[in-house]
Design an enzyme around this catalytic site. Sequence first.
Site, PDB file in Angstrom:
ATOM      1  N   TRP A 164       0.788  -1.065   0.169  1.00 40.66           N
ATOM      2  CA  TRP A 164      -0.031   0.117  -0.091  1.00 40.66           C
ATOM      3  C   TRP A 164       0.892   1.248  -0.180  1.00 40.66           C
ATOM      4  O   TRP A 164       0.201   2.428  -0.023  1.00 40.66           O
ATOM      5  CB  TRP A 164      -0.791  -0.089   1.254  1.00 40.66           C
ATOM      6  N   LYS A 188      -3.437  -8.149  -7.316  1.00 46.41           N
ATOM      7  CA  LYS A 188      -4.343  -8.034  -6.171  1.00 46.41           C
ATOM      8  C   LYS A 188      -3.450  -6.880  -5.452  1.00 46.41           C
ATOM      9  O   LYS A 188      -2.586  -7.085  -4.763  1.00 46.41           O
ATOM     10  CB  LYS A 188      -4.219  -9.441  -5.199  1.00 46.41           C
ATOM     11  N   GLU A 264       9.771  -8.832  -3.561  1.00 44.25           N
ATOM     12  CA  GLU A 264      10.424  -7.647  -3.070  1.00 44.25           C
ATOM     13  C   GLU A 264      10.130  -7.436  -1.757  1.00 44.25           C
ATOM     14  O   GLU A 264       8.923  -7.020  -1.433  1.00 44.25           O
ATOM     15  CB  GLU A 264      10.030  -6.608  -4.010  1.00 44.25           C
ATOM     16  N   CYS A 299      10.283   1.027   1.665  1.00 40.60           N
ATOM     17  CA  CYS A 299      10.957  -0.062   1.935  1.00 40.60           C
ATOM     18  C   CYS A 299      12.434   0.297   1.947  1.00 40.60           C
ATOM     19  O   CYS A 299      13.433  -0.352   2.668  1.00 40.60           O
ATOM     20  CB  CYS A 299      10.956  -1.069   0.658  1.00 40.60           C
ATOM     21  N   GLU A 398      11.727  -3.645  10.840  1.00 41.82           N
ATOM     22  CA  GLU A 398      11.293  -2.673   9.964  1.00 41.82           C
ATOM     23  C   GLU A 398       9.975  -2.192  10.612  1.00 41.82           C
ATOM     24  O   GLU A 398       9.139  -2.638  11.000  1.00 41.82           O
ATOM     25  CB  GLU A 398      10.875  -3.271   8.609  1.00 41.82           C
TER      26      GLU A 398
HETATM   27  P1  NAD Z   1       2.248  -7.030   3.464  1.00 38.46           P
HETATM   28  O1  NAD Z   1       3.141  -8.150   3.459  1.00 38.46           O
HETATM   29  O2  NAD Z   1       1.359  -7.056   4.572  1.00 38.46           O
HETATM   30  O3  NAD Z   1       0.867  -7.118   2.282  1.00 38.46           O
HETATM   31  C1  NAD Z   1       1.575  -6.942   0.778  1.00 38.46           C
HETATM   32  C2  NAD Z   1       0.582  -7.754   0.023  1.00 38.46           C
HETATM   33  O4  NAD Z   1       0.431  -9.217   0.466  1.00 38.46           O
HETATM   34  C3  NAD Z   1      -0.818  -7.390   0.225  1.00 38.46           C
HETATM   35  O5  NAD Z   1      -1.692  -7.065  -0.812  1.00 38.46           O
HETATM   36  C4  NAD Z   1      -1.455  -8.104   0.998  1.00 38.46           C
HETATM   37  O6  NAD Z   1      -2.885  -8.120   1.018  1.00 38.46           O
HETATM   38  C5  NAD Z   1      -0.895  -9.395   0.602  1.00 38.46           C
HETATM   39  N1  NAD Z   1      -0.996 -10.320   1.862  1.00 38.46           N
HETATM   40  C6  NAD Z   1      -1.064 -10.209   3.286  1.00 38.46           C
HETATM   41  N2  NAD Z   1      -1.122 -11.318   3.936  1.00 38.46           N
HETATM   42  C7  NAD Z   1      -1.282 -12.527   2.949  1.00 38.46           C
HETATM   43  C8  NAD Z   1      -1.225 -13.819   2.905  1.00 38.46           C
HETATM   44  N3  NAD Z   1      -1.284 -14.307   4.168  1.00 38.46           N
HETATM   45  N4  NAD Z   1      -1.260 -14.392   1.659  1.00 38.46           N
HETATM   46  C9  NAD Z   1      -1.369 -13.896   0.866  1.00 38.46           C
HETATM   47  N5  NAD Z   1      -1.037 -12.655   0.686  1.00 38.46           N
HETATM   48  C10 NAD Z   1      -0.945 -11.764   1.814  1.00 38.46           C
HETATM   49  O7  NAD Z   1       2.813  -5.720   3.183  1.00 38.46           O
HETATM   50  P2  NAD Z   1       2.412  -4.266   3.509  1.00 38.46           P
HETATM   51  O8  NAD Z   1       2.303  -4.027   4.799  1.00 38.46           O
HETATM   52  O9  NAD Z   1       1.003  -4.185   2.433  1.00 38.46           O
HETATM   53  O10 NAD Z   1       3.556  -3.477   2.649  1.00 38.46           O
HETATM   54  C11 NAD Z   1       4.510  -3.014   3.522  1.00 38.46           C
HETATM   55  C12 NAD Z   1       5.894  -3.896   3.101  1.00 38.46           C
HETATM   56  O11 NAD Z   1       6.331  -3.896   1.813  1.00 38.46           O
HETATM   57  C13 NAD Z   1       7.115  -3.587   3.873  1.00 38.46           C
HETATM   58  O12 NAD Z   1       7.607  -4.605   4.385  1.00 38.46           O
HETATM   59  C14 NAD Z   1       7.877  -2.839   3.055  1.00 38.46           C
HETATM   60  O13 NAD Z   1       9.284  -2.895   3.049  1.00 38.46           O
HETATM   61  C15 NAD Z   1       7.620  -3.836   1.764  1.00 38.46           C
HETATM   62  N6  NAD Z   1       7.868  -2.958   0.423  1.00 38.46           N
HETATM   63  C16 NAD Z   1       8.958  -3.563  -0.189  1.00 38.46           C
HETATM   64  C17 NAD Z   1       9.619  -2.806  -1.460  1.00 38.46           C
HETATM   65  C18 NAD Z   1      10.377  -3.481  -2.162  1.00 38.46           C
HETATM   66  O14 NAD Z   1      10.684  -3.130  -3.623  1.00 38.46           O
HETATM   67  N7  NAD Z   1      11.447  -4.282  -1.689  1.00 38.46           N
HETATM   68  C19 NAD Z   1       8.777  -1.945  -1.948  1.00 38.46           C
HETATM   69  C20 NAD Z   1       7.690  -1.343  -1.045  1.00 38.46           C
HETATM   70  C21 NAD Z   1       7.308  -2.007  -0.001  1.00 38.46           C
END
Ligand code: NAD
Length: 494
Positions: A164, A188, A264, A299, A398
């Site tokens: 998000w 998604k 990522e 991130c 983080e």
């Molecule tokens: P998240 O891992 O909670 O969610 C990411 C996605 O995974 C969402 O679409 C979510 O609905 C889905 N998801 C959550 N639980 C799931 C499950 N049990 N099974 C399948 N899908 C599931 O992450 P977030 O809070 O949305 O985003 C923040 C994270 O994203 C931070 O850790 C950040 O570092 C990372 N991020 C990484 C990069 C990169 O390029 N490395 C870039 C942006 C954000």
Amino acid sequence: MTKMVAPSAQPLPSFRTLAFIDGAFVPAMSGRTFRAENPATGALLAEVSACDAVDVDRAVTAARRAFEEGRWASLRPVDRKRTLLRFAELIRAHREELALTETLNMGKPITDALRIDARAAADCFAYYGECCDKIYGEVAPTTPDQLALVLREPVGVVACVTPWNFPMVMAAWKVAPALAMGNSVVLKPAEQSPLTALRLAELAHEAGIPAGVFNVVPGLGEEAGQALGLHMDVDAIAFTGSTEVGKLFMGYSAQSNLKRVHLECGGKTAFVVAHDVPDLDAVAEAVAGGIFFNQGEMCTAASRLLVDNRIRADLVARIAALATQWMPGDPLDPAARAGAVVSREHQQRILAAIAQGQKDGARLVTGGAAVREETGGAFVAPTILDDVCPSSALAQQEIFGPVLSVIGFDGLDEAVEIANGTIYGLGASIWSADLAAAHKVARRFKAGIVYVNCFDADDITTPFGGMKQSGFGRDKSLHALEKYSDLKTVWTRL
Ligand code: NAD
């Protein structure tokens, strides 16, 4: 199609709230919805279809059918290019609406959403659109009596699961190269910020991307996300999100069809400052921007400042003086440099991490509290903690908020050891007047992106991604195309 709720002085865009499957907006089969909220006010923006395994299956089936029929994959590459360029132009034409939707849905300042997010998403589709007719296969250097062609083919159905913090940009980084290679896509978006993805799918359709080629299934992670991970007919997953959920996708793949998984994940960037930096004010500006931009929901956020003890107090004082400029404001105010964090729940997590850090011995320099509480929104003051122990939770985990942890060091060897001492390996930065020393340190960082005497330089032409538990595979640049294509060797005896 639109169910807008929030009464506001601000005119709201007409949100798309249903899933986009096979070229049409459709409700979840269950009829269930989830709330899309404005984190800056707590107001409900819309009820969005909550897709589950049934809807995911519909979307994957549509994507597969589009792929097998060659609706997109068999087009002339130059025609795919023209369509993606048209799509990029449509994003540009609708950038104000898209930026406003992004700001309302996840709290980032409107100026950033317009100047950075909407523009970067359009540029990304244009960049990969241009790639369509410029990617070649190979002829292997075999013996003269044989011909070995190495073809680069699309993998088929690609599922993209995104976070998000930069909803449009993260989607573009995955969907654009996947489409450029001829794949069908099911996206998604994160449940906190699903609205721009749905509008993007509609614009893609308007640009001429055929039905079934680009589908969007909004829904909860444990439902829609898991269903994509476990689906037997998804060929590849491109995921951006937390390391914890990234690991789940490895498991889903192992439990299902061994789909390719590209991750990522999270980061804990070390911003290392040597004693000889000539301009401490410039360093302070870079640190403040590095941690407070996008409310710290980055991130690559500069969440750990590693600074030579000889200049530490001076630098920390300068950063603290700048923190006031990053005090969150109304995200819709064009002058705001910081906005709301994504949700009340996330705000509480950030505040709990700060409180735990203090219990573990860190000293609060500034911030550390919720602000703008009267708005009903979720805001956190820019926060600096000094005397942070490198092994404490504050320095290891983080936080994904505007929280800077300061750690002193004596000598660059110690700095490198601390910098590399987390499970993450996404970003790192080194500042020094001695460029040779800085580059030696750059090579010792275990990180996918390293900044020397700068921070957060960015260009679509460079690979983006991490080492260690920050994941593998790269977004952006021509290298991203490797994730969305397979190599096939075709032998002929001459
Ligand atoms: P998240 O891992 O909670 O969610 C990411 C996605 O995974 C969402 O679409 C979510 O609905 C889905 N998801 C959550 N639980 C799931 C499950 N049990 N099974 C399948 N899908 C599931 O992450 P977030 O809070 O949305 O985003 C923040 C994270 O994203 C931070 O850790 C950040 O570092 C990372 N991020 C990484 C990069 C990169 O390029 N490395 C870039 C942006 C954000």
